[in-house]
Design an enzyme around this catalytic site. Structure first.
Site, mmCIF file in Angstrom:
data_model
loop_
_atom_site.group_PDB
_atom_site.id
_atom_site.type_symbol
_atom_site.label_atom_id
_atom_site.label_comp_id
_atom_site.label_asym_id
_atom_site.label_seq_id
_atom_site.Cartn_x
_atom_site.Cartn_y
_atom_site.Cartn_z
ATOM 1 C CB CYS A 1 -14.606 2.470 -0.262
ATOM 2 S SG CYS A 1 -16.073 2.208 0.728
ATOM 3 C CG HIS B 1 -49.132 0.117 6.307
ATOM 4 N ND1 HIS B 1 -49.146 1.015 5.267
ATOM 5 C CD2 HIS B 1 -49.713 0.738 7.367
ATOM 6 C CE1 HIS B 1 -49.748 2.132 5.676
ATOM 7 N NE2 HIS B 1 -50.092 1.992 6.947
ATOM 8 N N GLY C 1 -8.010 2.286 1.008
ATOM 9 C CA GLY C 1 -8.259 2.881 -0.308
ATOM 10 C C GLY C 1 -9.335 3.953 -0.325
ATOM 11 C CD GLU D 1 -2.564 1.640 0.125
ATOM 12 O OE1 GLU D 1 -3.342 0.818 -0.367
ATOM 13 O OE2 GLU D 1 -2.359 2.788 -0.393
HETATM 14 C C1 FAD Z 1 -16.401 10.694 -3.703
HETATM 15 C C2 FAD Z 1 -16.663 9.240 -3.957
HETATM 16 C C3 FAD Z 1 -17.787 8.644 -3.440
HETATM 17 C C4 FAD Z 1 -18.045 7.302 -3.671
HETATM 18 N N1 FAD Z 1 -19.175 6.756 -3.169
HETATM 19 C C5 FAD Z 1 -19.451 5.453 -3.386
HETATM 20 C C6 FAD Z 1 -20.611 4.855 -2.839
HETATM 21 O O1 FAD Z 1 -21.396 5.494 -2.150
HETATM 22 N N2 FAD Z 1 -20.822 3.537 -3.076
HETATM 23 C C7 FAD Z 1 -19.946 2.781 -3.816
HETATM 24 O O2 FAD Z 1 -20.184 1.593 -3.995
HETATM 25 N N3 FAD Z 1 -18.838 3.337 -4.359
HETATM 26 C C8 FAD Z 1 -18.561 4.640 -4.154
HETATM 27 N N4 FAD Z 1 -17.411 5.179 -4.673
HETATM 28 C C9 FAD Z 1 -16.494 4.319 -5.443
HETATM 29 C C10 FAD Z 1 -15.632 3.443 -4.492
HETATM 30 O O3 FAD Z 1 -14.988 4.260 -3.549
HETATM 31 C C11 FAD Z 1 -14.624 2.600 -5.256
HETATM 32 O O4 FAD Z 1 -15.269 1.967 -6.308
HETATM 33 C C12 FAD Z 1 -14.030 1.566 -4.289
HETATM 34 O O5 FAD Z 1 -13.236 2.217 -3.337
HETATM 35 C C13 FAD Z 1 -13.285 0.426 -4.967
HETATM 36 O O6 FAD Z 1 -11.981 0.699 -5.075
HETATM 37 P P1 FAD Z 1 -10.858 -0.384 -5.399
HETATM 38 O O7 FAD Z 1 -11.007 -1.619 -4.575
HETATM 39 O O8 FAD Z 1 -10.805 -0.531 -6.841
HETATM 40 O O9 FAD Z 1 -9.546 0.382 -4.927
HETATM 41 P P2 FAD Z 1 -9.327 1.656 -4.052
HETATM 42 O O10 FAD Z 1 -10.261 1.691 -2.907
HETATM 43 O O11 FAD Z 1 -9.272 2.848 -4.915
HETATM 44 O O12 FAD Z 1 -7.902 1.372 -3.439
HETATM 45 C C14 FAD Z 1 -6.740 1.249 -4.206
HETATM 46 C C15 FAD Z 1 -5.553 1.327 -3.279
HETATM 47 O O13 FAD Z 1 -4.388 1.027 -4.006
HETATM 48 C C16 FAD Z 1 -3.349 1.898 -3.602
HETATM 49 N N5 FAD Z 1 -2.403 1.970 -4.713
HETATM 50 C C17 FAD Z 1 -2.600 2.481 -5.954
HETATM 51 N N6 FAD Z 1 -1.520 2.311 -6.720
HETATM 52 C C18 FAD Z 1 -0.619 1.664 -5.944
HETATM 53 C C19 FAD Z 1 0.707 1.190 -6.168
HETATM 54 N N7 FAD Z 1 1.293 1.321 -7.365
HETATM 55 N N8 FAD Z 1 1.366 0.598 -5.151
HETATM 56 C C20 FAD Z 1 0.758 0.445 -3.939
HETATM 57 N N9 FAD Z 1 -0.478 0.867 -3.675
HETATM 58 C C21 FAD Z 1 -1.156 1.446 -4.663
HETATM 59 C C22 FAD Z 1 -4.067 3.208 -3.328
HETATM 60 O O14 FAD Z 1 -3.304 4.029 -2.469
HETATM 61 C C23 FAD Z 1 -5.360 2.715 -2.688
HETATM 62 O O15 FAD Z 1 -5.226 2.613 -1.280
HETATM 63 C C24 FAD Z 1 -17.121 6.523 -4.439
HETATM 64 C C25 FAD Z 1 -15.969 7.115 -4.947
HETATM 65 C C26 FAD Z 1 -15.729 8.447 -4.711
HETATM 66 C C27 FAD Z 1 -14.481 9.055 -5.263
#
Ligand code: FAD
Length: 458
Positions: A41, A440, A39, A33
């Site tokens: 969410c 209801h 990440g 990480e």
């Molecule tokens: C404002 C906002 C509101 C949202 N609201 C919702 C909601 O209400 N409901 C919903 O279902 N979804 C929502 N989403 C979407 C949701 O947050 C993402 O779809 C979810 O977090 C899935 O992410 P992921 O598992 O793909 O990776 P992420 O959660 O994005 O995590 C990826 C991780 O990888 C790490 N990383 C990246 N590159 C590298 C690397 N090269 N080396 C090491 N680490 C690395 C990052 O630092 C991060 O911690 C929202 C998004 C945003 C921006």
């Protein structure tokens, strides 16, 4: 070179859960990480925004207190430092929980740094090079920054930097009238900011049906959110203490000056700095890692899960990716991405709960279909709660009687839509819901009623 059975890059929604399952199955795992455990969410997406939306809702209800016969002496005032502190307190246990559980997981080594492929089965992190037979990519996505002239010279905000705000922006200009932009727009309007939303398309969230877009625009306008549709941002510049956004709309140029600009025009996968070329891992033209129905990349032994594979952009799709990979690798399953049904919510107030196809998508199939709609003002629960905005819409395949899709824009729409989703998964006819006795007074009790009023989709 440290060698593992599996390396996981990123601790989003799928990586940590998969690490636990792999370790339980006896694998030696490394997880990497580079920034915030948990990440998007947990840290800058769902959890903090929904916590902030709860504060905004409280402010909104307080302003409407008289509608419920409640007297509040004086004006409603939002303490943004307290709002942020509450949000941070909601986020902290989730973030800390992911970090602690990984760091104490026996059989799992946590590396804090940027992971990058150096070869097919080799990943460099900090000064180490790690090797593994299996590599799982869960690197997520970030806010896309469009090439608008001047944008790089102003202190614009994204969903990530919005998390640090503990003051009230006098005038927030939101670039982008889609899911993320609209949640922030309504939230900040309710905190007390003047808010302008600038959207290039002729309507908000253009992926939804027109009636849905219109209803959302209507209730945002009622709350005095300034919605500018069909407007292209052609430049951004600092003007004294303001940021001026130049827009082109219907052939005319104008400028809107605000104090803060939030860029919410879409997402980009975090794949540009991952060394994918060193491993020969294929992406599409937008940088999303290409995967098959089992989430395997074109390189044997490498999987991509979550937002970075372009097969979903939600926490639940990333979590479902984990379930698919774990079931197939560890439980002898054959689960596929194509098994899942589209499902998501937009957390404006009222929220939009969506499953399956939109009406426009059903029309495009050309198949005979049935439709029913119901305005929320006819739902007794909504009337009792004084929250009657929105409508429910459901579509059914005429021949199979299976539900094709639903858009529930209204009180609890994000929850109610699950009764439809589960019946869709069961591939059961809509009559199953129609014959079930619902409680209801709830919004859900009206789904059987609606299904009794289906008409041919003209
Ligand atoms: C404002 C906002 C509101 C949202 N609201 C919702 C909601 O209400 N409901 C919903 O279902 N979804 C929502 N989403 C979407 C949701 O947050 C993402 O779809 C979810 O977090 C899935 O992410 P992921 O598992 O793909 O990776 P992420 O959660 O994005 O995590 C990826 C991780 O990888 C790490 N990383 C990246 N590159 C590298 C690397 N090269 N080396 C090491 N680490 C690395 C990052 O630092 C991060 O911690 C929202 C998004 C945003 C921006």
């Amino acid at each position: 070179m440290p060698s593992y059975d599996a390396i996981i890059i990123g601790t989003g929604q799928s990586g940590p859960a998969l690490a636990r399952r792999l370790v339980d199955a006896g694998s030696k795992v490394a997880i990497i990480e580079r920034k915030l455990f948990g990440g998007t969410c947990v840290n800058t997406g769902c959890t903090p925004t929904k916590a902030l939306i709860a504060s905004a809702h409280a402010a909104h209800l307080a302003r409407r207190a008289a509608d419920y016969g409640v007297r509040i002496a004086g004006a409603v005032d939002v303490n943004m430092k307290a709002v942020k502190a509450r949000k941070d307190a909601v986020v902290a246990p989730s973030h800390d929980g992911v970090e602690r559980s990984l760091k104490t997981l026996e059989g799992c080594t946590v590396y804090e740094g940027h992971g990058r492929f150096v070869a097919e089965r080799k990943v460099a992190v900090n000064a180490s090079e790690l090797a593994a037979d299996r590599i799982f990519i869960n690197v997520g996505a970030r806010a896309a920054i469009p090439p608008i002239p001047g944008l790089d010279r102003v202190p614009y905000l994204t969903n990530s930097s919005m998390m640090d705000i503990d003051f009230l922006p006098a005038h927030l200009i939101v670039l982008g009238g889609s899911y993320i932009g609209l949640e922030f727009a309504q939230m900040y309007r309710r905190f007390g900011s003047e808010v302008t939303v600038i959207e290039l398309a002729p309507r908000l969230i253009a992926r939804e049906d027109e009636d849905v877009s219109q209803a959302i625009a209507d209730f945002l306008k009622e709350e005095d959110v300034d919605v500018r549709l069909g407007s292209k941002v052609v430049g951004v510049e600092t003007q004294g203490n303001s940021i001026a956004v130049s827009i082109e709309s219907a052939g005319k140029n104008s400028q809107i000056a605000g104090t803060h600009v939030l860029v919410a025009v879409g997402r980009r996968p975090n794949t540009g700095d991952l060394g994918l070329d060193k491993a020969g891992i294929a992406t599409d033209s937008r940088g999303y890692i290409q995967v098959d129905d089992w989430l395997r990349t074109n390189v044997a032994g490498v999987w991509a899960m979550g937002d970075c594979n372009g097969r979903g952009a939600f926490t639940h799709t990333s979590w479902n990716d984990f379930e698919i990979v774990a079931a197939n690798l560890l439980d002898g399953g054959d689960r596929r991405v194509s098994d899942r049904i589209t499902a998501y919510a937009l957390y404006t107030d009222p929220p939009l709960g969506r499953v399956g196809m939109t009406e426009a998508e059903v029309r495009k199939t050309g198949k005979p279909a049935l439709i029913a709609t119901l305005a929320m003002e006819h739902v007794s629960r909504a009337r009792e709660r004084g929250e009657t905005k929105g409508f429910l819409k459901i579509l059914v395949d005429r021949d199979s009687q299976q539900i094709l899709g639903a858009s529930f824009l209204g009180l609890a729409g994000d929850e109610v839509v699950h009764c439809v989703l589960d019946v869709m998964y069961a591939k059961a006819p809509y009559t199953v819901i129609q014959h079930a006795m619902h409680i209801h007074p709830t919004v859900s009790e009206f789904i059987p009623t609606m299904l009794g009023e289906l008409k041919a989709l003209q």
